[in-house]
Scaffold this motif. Structure first.
Motif, PDB file in Angstrom:
ATOM      1  N   UNK A 319       0.907  -1.527   0.245  1.00 37.03           N
ATOM      2  CA  UNK A 319       0.190  -0.220  -0.353  1.00 37.03           C
ATOM      3  C   UNK A 319       1.040   1.270   0.247  1.00 37.03           C
ATOM      4  N   UNK A 320       1.881   1.294   0.878  1.00 35.36           N
ATOM      5  CA  UNK A 320       2.950   2.961   0.585  1.00 35.36           C
ATOM      6  C   UNK A 320       3.386   2.630  -1.026  1.00 35.36           C
ATOM      7  N   UNK A 321       3.927   1.339  -1.121  1.00 39.19           N
ATOM      8  CA  UNK A 321       4.553   1.859  -2.407  1.00 39.19           C
ATOM      9  C   UNK A 321       4.023   2.080  -3.203  1.00 39.19           C
ATOM     10  N   UNK A 322       2.349   2.320  -3.651  1.00 37.75           N
ATOM     11  CA  UNK A 322       1.154   2.414  -4.105  1.00 37.75           C
ATOM     12  C   UNK A 322       1.183   4.200  -3.825  1.00 37.75           C
ATOM     13  N   UNK A 323       1.547   4.464  -2.961  1.00 37.22           N
ATOM     14  CA  UNK A 323       1.367   5.673  -2.741  1.00 37.22           C
ATOM     15  C   UNK A 323       1.972   6.586  -2.961  1.00 37.22           C
ATOM     16  N   UNK A 324       3.455   5.849  -2.888  1.00 43.14           N
ATOM     17  CA  UNK A 324       4.468   6.548  -3.293  1.00 43.14           C
ATOM     18  C   UNK A 324       4.667   6.766  -5.020  1.00 43.14           C
ATOM     19  N   UNK A 325       4.152   5.434  -5.767  1.00 43.93           N
ATOM     20  CA  UNK A 325       4.080   5.379  -6.951  1.00 43.93           C
ATOM     21  C   UNK A 325       2.937   7.406  -7.260  1.00 43.93           C
ATOM     22  N   UNK A 326       1.663   6.862  -6.753  1.00 40.84           N
ATOM     23  CA  UNK A 326       0.441   7.775  -6.792  1.00 40.84           C
ATOM     24  C   UNK A 326       1.043   9.458  -6.764  1.00 40.84           C
ATOM     25  N   UNK A 327       2.066   9.537  -5.994  1.00 35.87           N
ATOM     26  CA  UNK A 327       1.897  10.567  -5.366  1.00 35.87           C
ATOM     27  C   UNK A 327       3.847  11.556  -6.672  1.00 35.87           C
ATOM     28  N   UNK A 328       4.292  10.122  -6.895  1.00 40.48           N
ATOM     29  CA  UNK A 328       5.551  10.252  -8.047  1.00 40.48           C
ATOM     30  C   UNK A 328       4.998  11.101 -10.000  1.00 40.48           C
ATOM     31  N   UNK A 329       3.970   9.478  -9.783  1.00 43.89           N
ATOM     32  CA  UNK A 329       3.132  10.201 -11.276  1.00 43.89           C
ATOM     33  C   UNK A 329       2.540  11.908 -11.145  1.00 43.89           C
ATOM     34  N   UNK A 330       1.666  12.541  -9.878  1.00 42.85           N
ATOM     35  CA  UNK A 330       0.905  13.630  -9.810  1.00 42.85           C
ATOM     36  C   UNK A 330       1.729  14.183  -8.691  1.00 42.85           C
ATOM     37  N   UNK A 331       2.988  14.457  -9.067  1.00 36.98           N
ATOM     38  CA  UNK A 331       4.048  14.675  -8.619  1.00 36.98           C
ATOM     39  C   UNK A 331       4.308  16.885  -8.969  1.00 36.98           C
ATOM     40  N   UNK A 332       3.934  17.631 -10.163  1.00 32.24           N
ATOM     41  CA  UNK A 332       3.722  18.554 -10.175  1.00 32.24           C
ATOM     42  C   UNK A 332       2.220  19.086  -9.657  1.00 32.24           C
ATOM     43  N   UNK A 333       1.185  18.532 -10.253  1.00 33.50           N
ATOM     44  CA  UNK A 333      -0.085  18.685  -9.396  1.00 33.50           C
ATOM     45  C   UNK A 333      -0.410  18.853  -7.973  1.00 33.50           C
ATOM     46  N   UNK A 334       0.427  18.059  -7.363  1.00 32.34           N
ATOM     47  CA  UNK A 334       0.778  18.424  -6.392  1.00 32.34           C
ATOM     48  C   UNK A 334       1.589  19.238  -5.100  1.00 32.34           C
ATOM     49  N   UNK A 335       2.554  19.687  -6.297  1.00 33.84           N
ATOM     50  CA  UNK A 335       2.868  20.810  -5.617  1.00 33.84           C
ATOM     51  C   UNK A 335       2.491  22.385  -5.988  1.00 33.84           C
ATOM     52  N   UNK A 336       1.972  22.533  -7.895  1.00 32.03           N
ATOM     53  CA  UNK A 336       0.961  23.251  -7.499  1.00 32.03           C
ATOM     54  C   UNK A 336      -0.199  23.780  -7.067  1.00 32.03           C
ATOM     55  N   UNK A 337      -1.118  22.048  -6.465  1.00 34.54           N
ATOM     56  CA  UNK A 337      -2.352  22.515  -5.519  1.00 34.54           C
ATOM     57  C   UNK A 337      -1.425  23.368  -4.251  1.00 34.54           C
ATOM     58  N   UNK A 338      -0.239  22.751  -3.678  1.00 31.33           N
ATOM     59  CA  UNK A 338       0.332  23.305  -2.527  1.00 31.33           C
ATOM     60  C   UNK A 338       0.520  25.338  -2.672  1.00 31.33           C
ATOM     61  N   UNK A 339       0.563  25.448  -3.707  1.00 32.87           N
ATOM     62  CA  UNK A 339       1.517  26.546  -3.620  1.00 32.87           C
ATOM     63  C   UNK A 339      -0.168  27.392  -4.082  1.00 32.87           C
ATOM     64  N   UNK A 340      -1.241  26.989  -4.859  1.00 29.63           N
ATOM     65  CA  UNK A 340      -2.424  27.038  -5.074  1.00 29.63           C
ATOM     66  C   UNK A 340      -3.518  27.622  -3.279  1.00 29.63           C
ATOM     67  N   UNK A 341      -3.019  26.780  -2.255  1.00 24.28           N
ATOM     68  CA  UNK A 341      -3.409  27.420  -1.170  1.00 24.28           C
ATOM     69  C   UNK A 341      -2.930  27.792  -0.690  1.00 24.28           C
ATOM     70  N   UNK A 342      -1.180  28.365  -0.647  1.00 24.17           N
ATOM     71  CA  UNK A 342      -1.289  29.333   0.105  1.00 24.17           C
ATOM     72  C   UNK A 342      -0.970  30.786  -0.578  1.00 24.17           C
ATOM     73  N   UNK A 343      -1.381  30.667  -2.091  1.00 27.23           N
ATOM     74  CA  UNK A 343      -2.118  32.151  -2.274  1.00 27.23           C
ATOM     75  C   UNK A 343      -3.728  32.444  -2.294  1.00 27.23           C
ATOM     76  N   UNK A 344      -4.260  31.409  -1.609  1.00 26.53           N
ATOM     77  CA  UNK A 344      -5.770  32.308  -1.072  1.00 26.53           C
ATOM     78  C   UNK A 344      -6.263  32.046  -0.256  1.00 26.53           C
ATOM     79  N   UNK A 345      -4.443  31.473   0.850  1.00 29.90           N
ATOM     80  CA  UNK A 345      -4.640  32.069   2.305  1.00 29.90           C
ATOM     81  C   UNK A 345      -3.933  33.302   1.907  1.00 29.90           C
ATOM     82  N   UNK A 346      -3.484  34.245   1.192  1.00 29.79           N
ATOM     83  CA  UNK A 346      -2.624  35.854   1.444  1.00 29.79           C
ATOM     84  C   UNK A 346      -4.467  36.235   0.431  1.00 29.79           C
ATOM     85  N   UNK A 347      -4.648  35.622  -0.511  1.00 23.88           N
ATOM     86  CA  UNK A 347      -5.764  36.002  -1.079  1.00 23.88           C
ATOM     87  C   UNK A 347      -6.624  37.003  -0.031  1.00 23.88           C
ATOM     88  N   UNK A 348      -7.487  36.040   0.862  1.00 25.24           N
ATOM     89  CA  UNK A 348      -8.026  36.508   2.145  1.00 25.24           C
ATOM     90  C   UNK A 348      -7.314  37.749   2.530  1.00 25.24           C
TER      91      UNK A 348
END
Length: 567
Positions: A319-348
């Motif tokens: 199970x842990x290996x499959x979680x890591x595979x998903x993160x590897x495949x979606x690395x850019x999407x995760x980073x973009x969402x993290x950045x967007x979350x910080x920006x949304x807080x700043x925008x408030x």
């Protein structure tokens, strides 16, 4: 013979050397030539008769370091090196082979009786070094501490957790040596282990955190149950991505014959009939919930307690290996969402609409078909057979919705009398703390008016917790205080602005109404939990809010009142 954590005492070094000799590990010189066989774990060596100790894990991981220098001992800056009893907090960092990797922290053994995560992580790290998952190695950088509850990891006893099939040598206890459940300590940070993890957040800055456990409850058909980071006040879109990851992995594992689902237990009606499935917690004191307040994904991994010890290790590994595979495949999407979350807080804050909920409620996520097992158990509570297994379609309450959303102040002032006590905790969480003189002088001071106070009748984590209700107002409470706030004490106070990246976390640590803050956990009991015997005037309020906000819009400048300081 091996590279050890520098904090380990000489007596432990001798003990580790003896264990290494017994396990038959090769010398440094043979590893340097990279001709030695891959090391085996302690449980592989003895056919799963014992789970790993702190020393066993250290020896195995040290042997892996000889095979590949990209695996190194990890010591977070400003972190404790040992528990309060002197047990080493041994962690390792595996560098990625590609550029700009996603950083993942994997925690195991927080409850020392739940051992399969600790043992599975050793296998996973060896497989990564052997080149079995090149897509993970390229995209993911990993830090892991397999024996997080280092006190409990070595206190193995066959009498612990007898309801689960254990190795003959037994497993450790749930809590640390002081009786603290480390998985309820993230906010109050009472244990050295927790302060280590908070230091890891500041130093490593993980994009995802896994916490590996074993279930305790319902008899169901899932090999793994999981939960995303549901902490109150987390960014909704980031939490949605967190859940998407887990439902994607659920589908992948189902196709491979491993049933998984959201962590929870069967819910019973008044007639003691099963009428649903429900999750458990949305408080950030849990290791797997806390990441959402640090803009990271979180995963609680719960292996099904009634499967055999080798099966549980294998389930965890897969199970842990499959979680890591998903993160590897979606690395850019995760980073973009993290950045967007910080920006949304700043925008408030730019729009002067910063709001957060005081609590969450479980809500219906979907209907799902569950296997309900009627077990046959032995005298220890272990399942030795099944009377029946029934499929039931049930409502699954495995999501949370925010309720009691309120406008929040510009920041908080903490009484200088509490500065030495609270500053280290606030800064350990990564919050920026300033002197009170740095507060915005054009903002009103707000005083907390209590409407209800409930001090627990029994202790939790050794603390009589306190729950407070009330509201901030720009007028002094009616009851006179024995000590006054003066311009000097205001300037010497700690000022924690909420208009900072981790302002959400600051709100839940400092607002008196927080169900998981420092008031709740007793850090300010001298004021908030005064008993009947305290008949004199109370001290001044230890926390003030700065800046009045009504209906999400900052009060107009002409309606602001000057600082109200008791004379």
């Amino acid at each position: 013979m091996f590279n050890f954590n520098s904090s380990v005492r000489p007596t432990r070094l001798l003990a580790y050397a003896l264990i290494a000799s017994v396990l038959g590990f090769q010398s440094t010189s043979s590893f340097a030539a990279d001709k030695s066989p891959w090391p085996q774990t302690r449980f592989e060596q003895n056919n799963y008769q014992t789970t790993s100790t702190v020393a066993d894990v250290d020896i195995f991981m040290s042997a892996l370091m000889k095979k590949d220098k990209s695996l190194q001992v990890y010591l977070p800056k400003n972190a404790p090196r040992t528990t309060e009893t002197g047990q080493p907090l041994n962690a390792w960092r595996l560098a990625a082979t590609g550029k700009d990797p996603l950083r993942v922290y994997i925690n195991a053994g927080i409850h020392a009786g739940e051992v399969e995560g600790k043992d599975a992580m050793q296998l996973i790290m060896r497989e990564l070094l052997q080149g079995k998952y090149p897509e993970i190695r390229q995209a993911i950088e990993i830090v892991t501490l397999p024996t997080y509850n280092a006190d409990g990891a070595d206190a193995q006893d066959p009498a612990n957790r007898r309801h689960q099939p254990n190795p003959e040598g037994g497993v450790g206890p749930r809590e640390n040596a002081f009786g603290i459940d480390l998985n309820r300590d993230m906010m109050k940070a009472a244990a050295a282990n927790t302060r280590w993890m908070l230091a890891m957040y500041q130093d490593f800055q993980p994009a995802a955190v896994f916490d590996l456990h074993t279930t305790n409850g319902s008899y169901h058909g899932f090999h793994i149950t999981y939960e995303p980071a549901w902490a109150t006040g987390g960014d909704a879109s980031l939490q949605s991505l967190n859940r998407t990851m887990l439902t994607d992995v659920r589908s992948t594992m189902a196709a491979r014959g491993m049933p998984t689902y959201d962590y929870g237990n069967f819910r019973y009606n008044k007639d003691k009939q099963i009428d649903g499935w429900e999750s458990a917690f949305s408080t950030p004191n849990l290791v797997s919930n806390y990441p959402t307040l640090q803009y990271a994904l979180g995963v609680l991994v719960e292996t099904y307690v009634y499967r055999t010890y080798p099966q549980r290790i294998e389930d965890n590994r897969l199970y842990v290996v499959e979680l890591l595979r998903w993160l590897a495949k979606h690395k850019d999407a995760v980073k973009q969402e993290q950045f967007a979350a910080r920006e949304r807080w700043s925008a408030q804050w730019k729009a002067q609409t910063a709001r957060l909920p005081l609590r969450t409620e479980m809500t219906l996520a979907e209907n799902y078909v569950f296997d309900v097992v009627d077990p046959i158990k032995d005298a220890n509570g272990q399942i030795i057979g099944e009377k029946s297994r029934t499929k039931m379609e049930l409502p699954a309450y495995v999501a949370f919705k925010a309720v009691d959303e309120i406008a929040i102040p510009q920041g908080y002032l903490v009484d200088p009398a509490y500065a030495e006590k609270l500053r280290p905790i606030l800064e350990a969480h990564g919050l920026k703390v300033y002197p009170g003189s740095a507060r915005p002088k054009d903002q009103s001071l707000m005083y907390f008016h209590e409407s209800d106070r409930q001090v627990a009748k029994d202790t939790f984590q050794g603390i009589f917790t306190v729950q407070i209700k009330g509201a901030w107002k720009d007028q002094l409470p009616e009851k006179r205080a024995g000590y006054t706030w003066t311009k000097d004490t205001l300037d010497r106070a700690l000022y924690v602005p909420l208009n900072q990246p981790l302002g959400r976390l600051g709100f839940y640590l400092l607002d008196p109404r927080s169900a998981d803050g420092l008031v709740f956990w007793g850090y300010l009991h001298a004021y908030y939990a005064r008993g009947k015997g305290m008949w004199g005037e109370p001290p001044r309020q230890p926390i003030l809010a700065v800046g009045g906000i009504t209906n999400g819009v900052e009060k107009a400048a002409e309606s602001r009142k000057p600082e109200r300081v008791q004379e």
